[in-house]
Design a protein around this motif. Structure first.
Motif, short mmCIF file in Angstrom:
data_model
loop_
_atom_site.label_atom_id
_atom_site.label_comp_id
_atom_site.label_asym_id
_atom_site.label_seq_id
_atom_site.Cartn_x
_atom_site.Cartn_y
_atom_site.Cartn_z
N GLY A 128 0.83 -1.19 0.00
CA GLY A 128 0.00 0.00 0.00
C GLY A 128 0.87 1.24 0.00
N GLY A 129 0.32 2.34 -0.52
CA GLY A 129 1.09 3.58 -0.62
C GLY A 129 1.98 3.62 -1.84
N THR A 130 1.62 2.87 -2.89
CA THR A 130 2.43 2.81 -4.11
C THR A 130 1.60 3.25 -5.31
OG1 THR A 130 3.65 0.91 -3.22
CG2 THR A 130 3.84 1.32 -5.57
N ALA A 131 2.16 4.14 -6.13
CA ALA A 131 1.54 4.56 -7.38
C ALA A 131 2.30 3.93 -8.54
CB ALA A 131 1.55 6.09 -7.50
N VAL A 132 1.59 3.26 -9.44
CA VAL A 132 2.21 2.48 -10.51
C VAL A 132 1.69 2.97 -11.85
CG1 VAL A 132 2.62 0.17 -11.45
CG2 VAL A 132 2.27 0.48 -8.98
N THR A 133 2.60 3.22 -12.78
CA THR A 133 2.25 3.53 -14.16
C THR A 133 2.59 2.34 -15.04
OG1 THR A 133 2.63 5.91 -13.89
CG2 THR A 133 2.66 5.05 -16.13
N VAL A 134 1.62 1.86 -15.82
CA VAL A 134 1.81 0.71 -16.71
C VAL A 134 1.78 1.23 -18.14
CG1 VAL A 134 0.98 -1.55 -17.43
CG2 VAL A 134 0.68 -0.81 -15.05
N GLU A 135 2.92 1.16 -18.84
CA GLU A 135 3.06 1.68 -20.19
C GLU A 135 3.15 0.53 -21.19
OE1 GLU A 135 5.89 5.46 -18.79
OE2 GLU A 135 6.72 3.79 -19.94
N GLY A 136 2.66 0.77 -22.41
CA GLY A 136 2.81 -0.26 -23.43
C GLY A 136 2.04 0.05 -24.69
N ASN A 137 2.41 -0.61 -25.78
CA ASN A 137 1.71 -0.42 -27.04
C ASN A 137 0.45 -1.27 -27.08
OD1 ASN A 137 3.07 -2.85 -27.17
ND2 ASN A 137 3.79 -2.59 -29.25
N THR A 138 -0.31 -1.12 -28.15
CA THR A 138 -1.56 -1.85 -28.29
C THR A 138 -1.30 -3.35 -28.34
OG1 THR A 138 -2.52 -0.01 -29.51
CG2 THR A 138 -3.61 -2.14 -29.72
N GLY A 139 -2.07 -4.11 -27.56
CA GLY A 139 -1.93 -5.56 -27.55
C GLY A 139 -0.86 -6.09 -26.64
N SER A 140 -0.23 -5.23 -25.85
CA SER A 140 0.86 -5.68 -24.98
C SER A 140 0.36 -6.34 -23.70
CB SER A 140 1.79 -4.51 -24.64
OG SER A 140 1.08 -3.47 -24.01
N GLY A 141 -0.94 -6.17 -23.36
CA GLY A 141 -1.48 -6.85 -22.19
C GLY A 141 -1.66 -5.98 -20.96
N LYS A 142 -1.72 -4.64 -21.15
CA LYS A 142 -1.83 -3.73 -20.01
C LYS A 142 -3.12 -3.97 -19.21
CE LYS A 142 -1.64 0.00 -22.55
NZ LYS A 142 -1.55 -0.68 -23.87
N SER A 143 -4.24 -4.04 -19.93
CA SER A 143 -5.53 -4.23 -19.25
C SER A 143 -5.56 -5.58 -18.53
CB SER A 143 -6.68 -4.13 -20.25
OG SER A 143 -6.72 -2.86 -20.86
N LEU A 144 -5.05 -6.61 -19.18
CA LEU A 144 -5.04 -7.94 -18.57
C LEU A 144 -4.20 -7.95 -17.31
CD1 LEU A 144 -5.82 -10.91 -18.71
CD2 LEU A 144 -3.87 -11.30 -20.22
N LEU A 145 -3.08 -7.25 -17.31
CA LEU A 145 -2.24 -7.17 -16.11
C LEU A 145 -3.03 -6.59 -14.95
CD1 LEU A 145 0.56 -7.38 -14.72
CD2 LEU A 145 1.00 -5.05 -15.53
N LEU A 146 -3.76 -5.49 -15.20
CA LEU A 146 -4.55 -4.88 -14.13
C LEU A 146 -5.64 -5.82 -13.64
CD1 LEU A 146 -3.00 -2.29 -14.76
CD2 LEU A 146 -5.17 -1.05 -14.67
N GLU A 147 -6.29 -6.52 -14.58
CA GLU A 147 -7.36 -7.44 -14.18
C GLU A 147 -6.83 -8.56 -13.30
OE1 GLU A 147 -8.92 -8.60 -17.91
OE2 GLU A 147 -9.85 -6.66 -18.34
#
Length: 498
Positions: A279-298
């Motif tokens: 807790g107390g952590t801010a995370v930025t997830v960067e990537g191109n289309t299809g790299s799996g950003k949404s899946l990682l969050l899910e």
């Protein structure tokens, strides 16, 4: 406001007219007004009234009123508004911006005619016709769009032949957002490198209502056998090792080539980050289309829910119902968590898609970041959010709706609020966001996760790395992973899991 008025009275008496511009947000009874008064003499008058109006972000279903009224008129005088001819036109000009845009910011799809997506396309391919598809949103309806133009820029920034201001094909009627398609055929001797695709939306008055900025959408034309960085360095590393150590190094390389790769579960992500995210952590997830950003969050949110931690998921690029369906395929039926109050969705997508939201918390427009911030804050179950997670997917659609500094301010304020409750905040961002915004987001973040989808030897591959983790030791190299149905992200490893 330019009006022709015929005022009939004697030569010395004056009449006063007033022009007004008013707007009202949906569900609000009061109007916000701006007006200007002007005196006119007898006879035919061409009057121009400039009304000072502050820049205002109008949400869908807002009302606008433009009016001309007589403030004072001498007794027995008459006054008439004249319009309808080229010599006496009465008109109102309302400066507007953002009324037509791409939906969301990066809806540009670049594929060949077989449906293979970029970013890499090979110069020797017999399938050298690229198909560009975009989604266009117009607040004034499809009838306000005259055409959508596509321009392809080569690696030197020059427009290419048969790819300059090419009119894309789209529907003539129907609701927005709507799709437009353009094609570009490249030659086998085309310049190697990164190409850019620019999209212009031209409205019915021949104004460029939207012009995409360079680097928003890109693809690469590469020679046969091209291997992306850093894998293109492997042969040189091996050769160097052989030169330095002789046959022994060569033997080591041979065994490594033959060594089997093992698949290990998603919790390997915690190994990459040097332990579970606190807790107390801010995370930025960067990537191109299809790299799996949404899946990682899910998947990260699924792990939190399993451990009884409260979660808030903000959707700006998809319907919440689709997020629920995606998670169900991963074995996470979130309905029970929602009923118990552990999971809350903030719907920022339905209104943009022109549909009524079915969620308890939703926003009428992504351009209103103040309202979005308030809605997110209201969803945080203070003070019981300790160890919970805010999952914001994604910041990219906001770029076409709000100023860059407003996006950064939203991330900073929401992130600070979550960290103040001892929670974790995740924000995904695509490659279409302005470079200055991305750098500021990276400076703000405690942790940066970079993801990439790329082509290698004709196959689609993905990788992930932890580019930054403030005050924590972590693994910095790229980790290859695959996506399996029902399992989600699965990592590759050279060693079997103990």
């Amino acid at each position: 406001m330019s009006v022709w008025i015929d005022y009939k009275f004697n030569k010395t008496a004056l009449a006063s007219i007033q022009g007004a511009f008013s707007y009202r947000f949906p569900g609000v009874n009061s109007w916000t007004n701006s007006n200007s008064t002007q005196k006119i003499s007898s006879g035919l008058n061409n009057v121009t009234l400039n009304l000072p109006v502050q820049t205002t972000q109008l949400v869908e279903q807002s009302s606008i009123a433009i009016e001309v009224s007589v403030v004072s008129l001498p007794k027995n005088a008459t006054i008439a508004l004249v319009w309808g001819s080229s010599s006496s036109r009465s008109l109102v000009v309302i400066p507007m911006s953002g009324y037509a845009t791409l939906f969301p910011l990066t809806p540009v799809s670049i594929k060949d005619t077989s449906g293979n997506a970029g970013p890499l396309f090979y110069l020797n391919s017999p399938n050298n016709l690229l198909v560009v598809k975009v989604l266009v949103q117009s607040a004034l309806g499809l009838g306000d769009i005259q055409r959508v133009n596509m321009t392809v820029l080569d690696p030197n920034g020059q427009s290419v032949k048969r790819g300059t201001n090419e009119t894309m094909q789209g529907p003539s009627t129907g609701p927005c957002p709507c799709g437009f398609v353009g094609v570009w055929s490249y030659l086998s001797n085309s310049t190697q490198g990164t190409y850019q695709v620019l999209i212009d939306i031209v409205d019915i008055q021949n104004n460029v209502a939207h012009a995409s900025s360079p680097s928003t959408s890109t693809f690469l034309l590469v020679p046969p056998g091209y291997i992306p960085f850093p894998y293109n360095l492997i042969p040189y590393i091996v050769i160097g090792g052989v030169a330095a150590s002789g046959g022994a190094a060569g033997g080591i390389f041979y065994r490594r080539k033959k060594r089997k790769s093992y698949l290990i579960p998603f919790d390997h992500f915690n190994t990459l980050t040097g332990g579970e995210l606190n807790g107390g952590t801010a995370v930025t997830v960067e990537g191109n289309t299809g790299s799996g950003k949404s899946l990682l969050l899910e998947q990260l949110m699924g792990e939190d829910l399993r451990k009884g931690r409260p979660c808030v998921f903000v959707t700006t690029g998809d319907f919440p119902s689709n997020i629920r369906a995606n998670m169900k395929t991963l074995g996470f039926d979130v309905s029970g968590y929602e009923q118990n109050g552990l999971l809350t969705f903030v719907d920022g997508y339905s209104a943009e898609a022109g549909q009524e939201s079915k969620e308890k918390i939703s926003v009428p427009s992504l351009g209103d970041l103040t309202t979005l911030g308030i809605k997110i804050t209201s969803a945080l179950p203070s003070p019981s959010f300790k160890g919970g997670g805010l999952y914001f997917d994604s910041l990219t659609p906001l770029a076409s709706k709000a100023k860059p500094e407003s996006i950064v301010s939203l991330v900073q304020s929401v992130g600070a609020r979550v960290k103040g409750l001892s929670g974790k905040a995740f924000f995904t961002v695509g490659l279409g966001v302005d470079g200055n915004v991305q750098r500021q987001l990276e400076d703000t973040a405690d942790c940066i996760v970079q993801m990439e989808a790329f082509e290698e030897s004709g196959s689609r591959k993905r990788r992930l790395r932890i580019a930054k983790f403030r005050a924590r030791k972590h693994q910095e190299g790229w980790a290859l992973f695959t996506i399996e149905d029902g399992k989600g992200i699965i990592f590759y490893s050279k060693k079997p899991r103990k």
